[in-house]
Design an enzyme around this catalytic site. Structure first.
Site, PDB file in Angstrom:
ATOM      1  N   TYR A  53     -12.283   2.514  10.109  1.00 30.96           N
ATOM      2  CA  TYR A  53     -11.635   3.116   8.942  1.00 30.96           C
ATOM      3  C   TYR A  53     -12.592   4.085   8.242  1.00 30.96           C
ATOM      4  CZ  TYR A  53      -7.837  -0.324   9.289  1.00 30.96           C
ATOM      5  OH  TYR A  53      -6.776  -1.095   9.706  1.00 30.96           O
ATOM      6  N   LEU A 219       6.020  -1.612   4.963  1.00 29.28           N
ATOM      7  CA  LEU A 219       7.016  -0.635   4.499  1.00 29.28           C
ATOM      8  C   LEU A 219       7.325   0.401   5.566  1.00 29.28           C
ATOM      9  CD1 LEU A 219       5.907   0.006   0.796  1.00 29.28           C
ATOM     10  CD2 LEU A 219       7.264  -1.857   1.766  1.00 29.28           C
ATOM     11  N   LEU A 224      10.682   2.022   4.124  1.00 24.08           N
ATOM     12  CA  LEU A 224      11.357   0.941   3.397  1.00 24.08           C
ATOM     13  C   LEU A 224      10.970   0.906   1.929  1.00 24.08           C
ATOM     14  CD1 LEU A 224      10.849  -1.823   6.123  1.00 24.08           C
ATOM     15  CD2 LEU A 224      12.939  -0.509   5.678  1.00 24.08           C
TER      16      LEU A 224
END
Length: 331
Positions: A53, A219, A224
């Site tokens: 990351y 999501l 969503l």
């Protein structure tokens, strides 16, 4: 905050997992620290990251941000269940393509643990996760490397991410035969209302072997999270996976039906999507990746949200699951 045990372990973790993938690329260090402080104050004790990351030339930056936060003291490290992942190639992008800088060889596992510990400014990783399957490295080699790291106190538990059901079974069967190896205790997988294929084999395998399930992308890339309402009120256009889905009339109709149903019940779509995952068998807690403190506050409300049977039935009608294997694909 509510807590549960991580799979078959005695480790108690929050029902929400703080995902840190945005720390560095989209959220600067100061704001990242603010979000982590707010999460800890709210009782979120399970933080997830990965060595890659930060991405590109900044690989490792997210772990450094978390390490700097730990270094502030205040029992931050002791209050946090820290999970990180390894698999990606961590060699410098502008350097030579040296072998053994990625995947799950014993050499790379050892190198990756030591590098993550240095960036995270800690002496241990609570849950060390394999970010992807490595078809070339046998589990005998993987577990031998993990056993040494556990004996050294550098890692405590081991988890997987993006593993198919048969690999979860294979890994834990071999761990059991070796004896003394704890095996996988968690699986981090793509799972949400719109993407339920994990219900066929991954989640049943996790339950059978006592792994906690940690859904990522709850999501589904914002799909969503009330995306059509945002589009209508602010003119904000979807990107990435969400844009591709909305370009399909059938998919767009499903999202519209989803938002209409939740509007009828007076519930925010993003909070409902998280709350739905918390009702699913085997789920420890979804990973939420807030870019701002406001997004974290919205996610926290989902833990206390109770979804009625009527609403759950309506959600299943819009997004029916595939059903368990083999019934999902056989007579």
């Amino acid at each position: 905050m509510k807590y549960t045990q991580l799979g078959r372990t005695g480790l108690k973790v929050s029902r929400l997992v703080l995902g840190t993938m945005n720390f560095g690329p989209q959220t600067d260090e100061a704001d990242s620290h603010t979000i982590m402080d707010a999460a800890l104050d709210a009782g979120v004790n399970f933080f997830d990251t990965a060595n890659a990351y930060g991405w590109g030339a900044n690989k490792g930056r997210t772990e450094e941000i978390i390490g700097n936060w730990f270094a502030k003291g205040g029992d931050r490290r002791d209050k946090t269940v820290l999970a990180t992942k390894m698999y990606a190639n961590m060699a410098l992008d502008d350097g030579p393509a040296w072998p053994n800088h990625d995947k799950l060889s014993a050499v790379n596992i050892r190198r990756s643990v030591d590098a993550s510990l240095k960036r995270l400014k800690t002496d241990r990783i609570d849950v060390y996760q394999f970010h992807h399957v490595d078809r070339a490295t046998p589990f005998d080699e993987i577990w031998q490397a993990i056993d040494v790291l556990i004996q050294q106190g550098k890692i405590l538990y081991v988890g997987s991410s993006n593993f198919p059901g048969y690999k979860i079974a294979q890994a834990n069967e071999l761990a059991a035969r070796r004896g003394g190896t704890i095996g996988l205790v968690s699986e981090q997988c793509l799972y949400n209302l719109a993407e339920r294929r994990a219900e066929m084999e991954v989640i049943p395998a996790a339950q059978e072997y006592g792994l906690g399930v940690i859904p990522w992308s709850p999501l589904y890339g914002g799909l969503l999270g009330g995306i059509l309402k945002k589009e209508a009120t602010s003119g904000r256009r979807a990107g990435g996976r969400a844009a591709d889905a909305l370009a399909d009339p059938a998919s767009r109709a499903k999202i519209q039906a989803y938002e209409d149903l939740l509007d009828k019940h007076g519930i925010e779509p993003g909070e409902a999507a998280l709350a739905w995952l918390l009702t699913r068998p085997g789920v420890t807690g979804p990973i939420v990746g807030p870019r701002t403190a406001d997004q974290l506050a919205s996610a926290l409300r989902a833990v206390e949200l109770e979804l009625s049977e009527e609403l759950l039935t309506g959600l299943d009608e819009i997004f029916p699951g595939p059903g368990p294997a083999p019934e999902a694909f056989a007579w």
